[in-house]
Write a protein that holds these residues in place. Structure first.
Motif, PDB file in Angstrom:
ATOM      1  N   VAL A  93      -1.398  -5.026   5.262  1.00 47.19           N
ATOM      2  CA  VAL A  93      -2.055  -4.385   6.429  1.00 47.19           C
ATOM      3  C   VAL A  93      -3.028  -3.316   5.689  1.00 47.19           C
ATOM      4  O   VAL A  93      -3.859  -3.078   6.825  1.00 47.19           O
ATOM      5  CB  VAL A  93      -0.816  -3.708   7.223  1.00 47.19           C
ATOM      6  N   GLN A  94      -2.964  -2.545   4.645  1.00 44.30           N
ATOM      7  CA  GLN A  94      -4.029  -1.735   4.269  1.00 44.30           C
ATOM      8  C   GLN A  94      -5.276  -2.765   4.270  1.00 44.30           C
ATOM      9  O   GLN A  94      -6.478  -2.016   4.589  1.00 44.30           O
ATOM     10  CB  GLN A  94      -3.531  -1.289   2.745  1.00 44.30           C
ATOM     11  N   TYR A  95      -5.201  -3.916   3.537  1.00 42.36           N
ATOM     12  CA  TYR A  95      -6.593  -4.633   3.578  1.00 42.36           C
ATOM     13  C   TYR A  95      -7.151  -4.873   4.786  1.00 42.36           C
ATOM     14  O   TYR A  95      -8.590  -4.948   4.984  1.00 42.36           O
ATOM     15  CB  TYR A  95      -6.378  -5.953   2.662  1.00 42.36           C
ATOM     16  N   GLU A  96      -6.327  -5.304   5.825  1.00 41.94           N
ATOM     17  CA  GLU A  96      -6.921  -5.710   7.176  1.00 41.94           C
ATOM     18  C   GLU A  96      -7.415  -4.540   7.902  1.00 41.94           C
ATOM     19  O   GLU A  96      -8.468  -4.572   8.213  1.00 41.94           O
ATOM     20  CB  GLU A  96      -5.475  -6.013   8.072  1.00 41.94           C
ATOM     21  N   ASN A 216      -6.374  11.998 -10.833  1.00 45.03           N
ATOM     22  CA  ASN A 216      -5.056  11.314 -11.411  1.00 45.03           C
ATOM     23  C   ASN A 216      -3.825  11.058 -10.820  1.00 45.03           C
ATOM     24  O   ASN A 216      -3.129  10.314 -10.705  1.00 45.03           O
ATOM     25  CB  ASN A 216      -4.992  11.557 -12.898  1.00 45.03           C
ATOM     26  N   ASP A 217      -3.634  12.534 -10.318  1.00 47.43           N
ATOM     27  CA  ASP A 217      -2.572  12.884  -9.288  1.00 47.43           C
ATOM     28  C   ASP A 217      -2.476  12.087  -8.039  1.00 47.43           C
ATOM     29  O   ASP A 217      -1.371  11.496  -7.639  1.00 47.43           O
ATOM     30  CB  ASP A 217      -2.191  14.453  -9.044  1.00 47.43           C
ATOM     31  N   CYS A 218      -3.710  11.850  -7.526  1.00 46.12           N
ATOM     32  CA  CYS A 218      -3.649  11.252  -6.210  1.00 46.12           C
ATOM     33  C   CYS A 218      -3.593   9.642  -6.337  1.00 46.12           C
ATOM     34  O   CYS A 218      -2.947   9.079  -5.555  1.00 46.12           O
ATOM     35  CB  CYS A 218      -5.130  11.700  -5.576  1.00 46.12           C
ATOM     36  N   ILE A 219      -4.288   9.262  -7.449  1.00 47.78           N
ATOM     37  CA  ILE A 219      -3.896   7.601  -7.809  1.00 47.78           C
ATOM     38  C   ILE A 219      -2.717   7.469  -7.919  1.00 47.78           C
ATOM     39  O   ILE A 219      -2.121   6.314  -7.239  1.00 47.78           O
ATOM     40  CB  ILE A 219      -4.838   7.473  -9.195  1.00 47.78           C
ATOM     41  N   SER A 220      -1.809   8.350  -8.781  1.00 53.80           N
ATOM     42  CA  SER A 220      -0.485   8.087  -8.909  1.00 53.80           C
ATOM     43  C   SER A 220       0.378   8.125  -7.711  1.00 53.80           C
ATOM     44  O   SER A 220       1.175   7.187  -7.290  1.00 53.80           O
ATOM     45  CB  SER A 220       0.118   9.122  -9.899  1.00 53.80           C
ATOM     46  N   ALA A 221      -0.088   9.103  -6.818  1.00 53.77           N
ATOM     47  CA  ALA A 221       0.728   8.968  -5.528  1.00 53.77           C
ATOM     48  C   ALA A 221       0.657   7.677  -4.684  1.00 53.77           C
ATOM     49  O   ALA A 221       1.384   7.186  -3.987  1.00 53.77           O
ATOM     50  CB  ALA A 221       0.253  10.279  -4.664  1.00 53.77           C
ATOM     51  N   VAL A 222      -0.778   7.334  -4.624  1.00 48.64           N
ATOM     52  CA  VAL A 222      -1.087   6.324  -3.692  1.00 48.64           C
ATOM     53  C   VAL A 222      -0.443   4.963  -4.235  1.00 48.64           C
ATOM     54  O   VAL A 222       0.199   4.164  -3.372  1.00 48.64           O
ATOM     55  CB  VAL A 222      -2.537   5.913  -3.852  1.00 48.64           C
ATOM     56  N   GLU A 223      -0.468   4.787  -5.601  1.00 42.53           N
ATOM     57  CA  GLU A 223       0.214   3.603  -6.159  1.00 42.53           C
ATOM     58  C   GLU A 223       1.764   4.065  -5.919  1.00 42.53           C
ATOM     59  O   GLU A 223       2.498   2.779  -5.904  1.00 42.53           O
ATOM     60  CB  GLU A 223      -0.307   3.393  -7.564  1.00 42.53           C
ATOM     61  N   GLY A 224       2.474   4.900  -6.048  1.00 46.39           N
ATOM     62  CA  GLY A 224       3.661   5.284  -6.055  1.00 46.39           C
ATOM     63  C   GLY A 224       4.443   4.777  -4.753  1.00 46.39           C
ATOM     64  O   GLY A 224       5.545   4.477  -4.667  1.00 46.39           O
ATOM     65  N   VAL A 225       3.532   4.740  -3.571  1.00 40.37           N
ATOM     66  CA  VAL A 225       4.077   4.444  -2.290  1.00 40.37           C
ATOM     67  C   VAL A 225       3.972   2.948  -2.111  1.00 40.37           C
ATOM     68  O   VAL A 225       4.090   2.370  -0.901  1.00 40.37           O
ATOM     69  CB  VAL A 225       3.620   5.307  -1.215  1.00 40.37           C
ATOM     70  N   GLY A 226       3.042   2.383  -2.903  1.00 41.70           N
ATOM     71  CA  GLY A 226       3.065   0.656  -2.741  1.00 41.70           C
ATOM     72  C   GLY A 226       1.588   0.408  -2.168  1.00 41.70           C
ATOM     73  O   GLY A 226       1.427  -0.654  -2.031  1.00 41.70           O
ATOM     74  N   LEU A 227       0.806   1.294  -2.222  1.00 38.94           N
ATOM     75  CA  LEU A 227      -0.744   1.038  -1.634  1.00 38.94           C
ATOM     76  C   LEU A 227      -1.569   0.827  -2.749  1.00 38.94           C
ATOM     77  O   LEU A 227      -1.247   1.077  -3.932  1.00 38.94           O
ATOM     78  CB  LEU A 227      -1.258   2.324  -0.912  1.00 38.94           C
ATOM     79  N   ASP A 228      -2.943  -0.042  -2.477  1.00 41.72           N
ATOM     80  CA  ASP A 228      -3.815  -0.255  -3.572  1.00 41.72           C
ATOM     81  C   ASP A 228      -4.388   0.635  -3.739  1.00 41.72           C
ATOM     82  O   ASP A 228      -5.484   1.026  -2.613  1.00 41.72           O
ATOM     83  CB  ASP A 228      -4.464  -1.516  -2.966  1.00 41.72           C
ATOM     84  N   SER A 229      -4.771   1.496  -4.843  1.00 44.57           N
ATOM     85  CA  SER A 229      -5.873   2.477  -5.053  1.00 44.57           C
ATOM     86  C   SER A 229      -7.333   2.168  -4.900  1.00 44.57           C
ATOM     87  O   SER A 229      -7.972   3.140  -4.915  1.00 44.57           O
ATOM     88  CB  SER A 229      -5.367   3.206  -6.122  1.00 44.57           C
ATOM     89  N   SER A 324       0.087  10.228   1.044  1.00 49.28           N
ATOM     90  CA  SER A 324       0.101   8.829   0.906  1.00 49.28           C
ATOM     91  C   SER A 324       1.112   8.163   1.800  1.00 49.28           C
ATOM     92  O   SER A 324       1.062   7.107   2.183  1.00 49.28           O
ATOM     93  CB  SER A 324       0.320   8.466  -0.575  1.00 49.28           C
ATOM     94  N   ARG A 325       2.265   8.828   1.651  1.00 47.41           N
ATOM     95  CA  ARG A 325       3.450   8.258   2.485  1.00 47.41           C
ATOM     96  C   ARG A 325       3.084   8.224   3.985  1.00 47.41           C
ATOM     97  O   ARG A 325       3.385   7.261   4.830  1.00 47.41           O
ATOM     98  CB  ARG A 325       4.710   8.962   2.161  1.00 47.41           C
ATOM     99  N   LEU A 326       2.332   9.228   4.549  1.00 50.76           N
ATOM    100  CA  LEU A 326       1.955   9.427   5.926  1.00 50.76           C
ATOM    101  C   LEU A 326       0.827   8.212   6.231  1.00 50.76           C
ATOM    102  O   LEU A 326       1.076   7.803   7.437  1.00 50.76           O
ATOM    103  CB  LEU A 326       1.520  10.849   6.414  1.00 50.76           C
ATOM    104  N   LEU A 327       0.103   8.071   5.355  1.00 55.61           N
ATOM    105  CA  LEU A 327      -0.951   6.982   5.624  1.00 55.61           C
ATOM    106  C   LEU A 327      -0.291   5.624   5.617  1.00 55.61           C
ATOM    107  O   LEU A 327      -0.632   4.685   6.495  1.00 55.61           O
ATOM    108  CB  LEU A 327      -1.978   6.906   4.396  1.00 55.61           C
ATOM    109  N   ALA A 328       0.555   5.419   4.645  1.00 58.72           N
ATOM    110  CA  ALA A 328       1.328   4.032   4.663  1.00 58.72           C
ATOM    111  C   ALA A 328       2.250   3.887   5.973  1.00 58.72           C
ATOM    112  O   ALA A 328       2.080   2.928   6.582  1.00 58.72           O
ATOM    113  CB  ALA A 328       2.387   4.051   3.673  1.00 58.72           C
ATOM    114  N   ARG A 329       2.751   4.907   6.718  1.00 58.28           N
ATOM    115  CA  ARG A 329       3.691   5.028   7.785  1.00 58.28           C
ATOM    116  C   ARG A 329       2.458   4.588   8.899  1.00 58.28           C
ATOM    117  O   ARG A 329       2.858   3.875   9.667  1.00 58.28           O
ATOM    118  CB  ARG A 329       4.321   6.111   8.141  1.00 58.28           C
ATOM    119  N   HIS A 330       1.345   5.299   8.897  1.00 58.59           N
ATOM    120  CA  HIS A 330       0.314   4.767  10.027  1.00 58.59           C
ATOM    121  C   HIS A 330      -0.138   3.404   9.625  1.00 58.59           C
ATOM    122  O   HIS A 330      -0.275   2.847  10.938  1.00 58.59           O
ATOM    123  CB  HIS A 330      -1.123   5.846   9.653  1.00 58.59           C
ATOM    124  N   LEU A 331      -0.430   2.874   8.712  1.00 61.67           N
ATOM    125  CA  LEU A 331      -0.770   1.678   8.338  1.00 61.67           C
ATOM    126  C   LEU A 331      -0.063   0.666   8.879  1.00 61.67           C
ATOM    127  O   LEU A 331      -0.149  -0.560   9.468  1.00 61.67           O
ATOM    128  CB  LEU A 331      -1.162   1.300   6.927  1.00 61.67           C
TER     129      LEU A 331
END
Length: 344
Positions: A93-96, A216-229, A324-331
């Motif tokens: 859904v992120q790619y879409e 570096n912290d933001c990339i780790s957070a994004v990937e930690g919730v399962g999104l593609d950085s 990052s989690r809020l973004l994932a929930r929105h997606l």
């Protein structure tokens, strides 16, 4: 709530990082300099000529613990990444969403709005704190430009227009940024706008180093919730660019990096002596300066912020993970909009 773990920064040249059962050991010339329980660490970052055993790299990759390798100046070199994890349906859904230009623009618009609003807060705070009427006026005028950008952002649905407004706001912000430095230190930290690759003055060198730590912290957070950085909404897609990590970082730049840079300078924790100027004008923090900045950054991440969406206090260091989690929930469709962090 996710626990805020420590980041181990290893800067001693020639150091060796290895794993002893469940403990991380740092050795220099065969002598153990420090030991840290592995479960206390969320990431390991090395700067320069630092060696790591393949066993600890493999263990961190397996656990999802970030391992980041920077050169001695803090320039990113690589990350150690384990097998792909997370929810493949979330990435789908992120790619879409990235391919949907209108939806992508709306997400980017909210991210930029958060960035501009937070940057304006820094300017208004600087205008209140300065004792110089001319400086206060200049900062308030720049704040007005950022307020105008916010006003126009609310009706924008085109990604290029969003980027244009973000660029105008950033330019106005950095044109007056050094006016928040105490007058006696301003000659050293005067900047002619933002420059990088390489930074050409001490202020830009300090900001670039802080932005590297934050990214570096933001990339780790994004990937930690399962999104593609690599797939972002505001930053254009380019090979090797962590576009979504850069997107998430935007609303934290002024709060976690810019304000900290000003504090370090105004408290004289960072001075002219902490910089090296290379042939051609490239300017970098020296070893002592990097150590001072990293310690201050780690301390800043422990400070707490009342998150309006969660309605609870959250350490600043966890904000990239929360957003990052809020973004994932929105997606996924659980939230109607992506809501940025607004600092006050």
């Amino acid at each position: 709530m996710k626990q805020l773990l420590n980041t181990l920064y290893v800067m001693t040249q020639g150091a060796y990082v290895c794993l002893d059962h469940e403990t991380v050991k740092v050795e220099v010339s065969g002598t153990v300099q420090m030991q840290v329980p592995l479960h206390h660490l969320g990431a390991i970052v090395t700067l320069g000529n630092v060696m790591m055993s393949p066993f600890i790299m493999a263990r961190c990759a397996e656990d999802g613990r970030a391992v980041v390798i920077l050169d001695r100046n803090g320039k990113f070199k690589c990350r150690v990444v384990g097998k792909t994890s997370g929810n493949v349906l979330l990435r789908q859904v992120q790619y879409e969403a990235v391919r949907d230009r209108e939806r992508s623009a709306l997400i980017a618009r909210n991210m930029v709005a958060g960035k501009v609003k937070n940057a304006r807060q820094i300017l208004m705070r600087g205008a209140r704190e300065t004792g110089n009427a001319d400086e206060s006026t200049a900062l308030r005028k720049a704040g007005d430009i950022l307020a105008d950008a916010l006003f126009h952002l609310k009706d924008v649905t085109d990604i290029d227009h969003v980027r244009g407004l973000e660029g105008e706001a950033a330019n106005a912000y950095f044109q007056v940024f050094d006016r928040m430095v105490k007058e006696e230190d301003r000659p050293t930290f005067r900047m002619n706008g933002r420059n990088r690759r390489p930074p050409l003055d001490p202020m830009n060198a300090l900001l670039s180093f802080l932005y590297t730590l934050l990214l570096n912290d933001c990339i780790s957070a994004v990937e930690g919730v399962g999104l593609d950085s690599q797939f972002g909404f505001l930053h254009a897609l380019r090979p090797g660019r962590p576009s979504l990590g850069l997107d998430i970082m935007e609303e934290f730049r002024s709060v976690l990096a810019d304000r900290l840079a000003l504090t370090l300078i105004n408290r004289k924790q960072i001075t002219e002596k902490h910089f090296e100027v290379r042939p051609g004008g490239a300017t970098y923090l020296d070893d002592a300066g990097r150590k001072e900045v990293i310690m201050a950054y780690q301390k800043r991440k422990q400070d707490e912020f009342h998150h309006p969406i969660l309605d609870q206090k959250v350490p600043f260091g966890l904000l990239p993970h929360v957003q990052s989690r809020l973004l994932a929930r929105h997606l996924r469709g659980d939230l109607e909009h992506y809501t940025p962090v607004l600092y006050s």
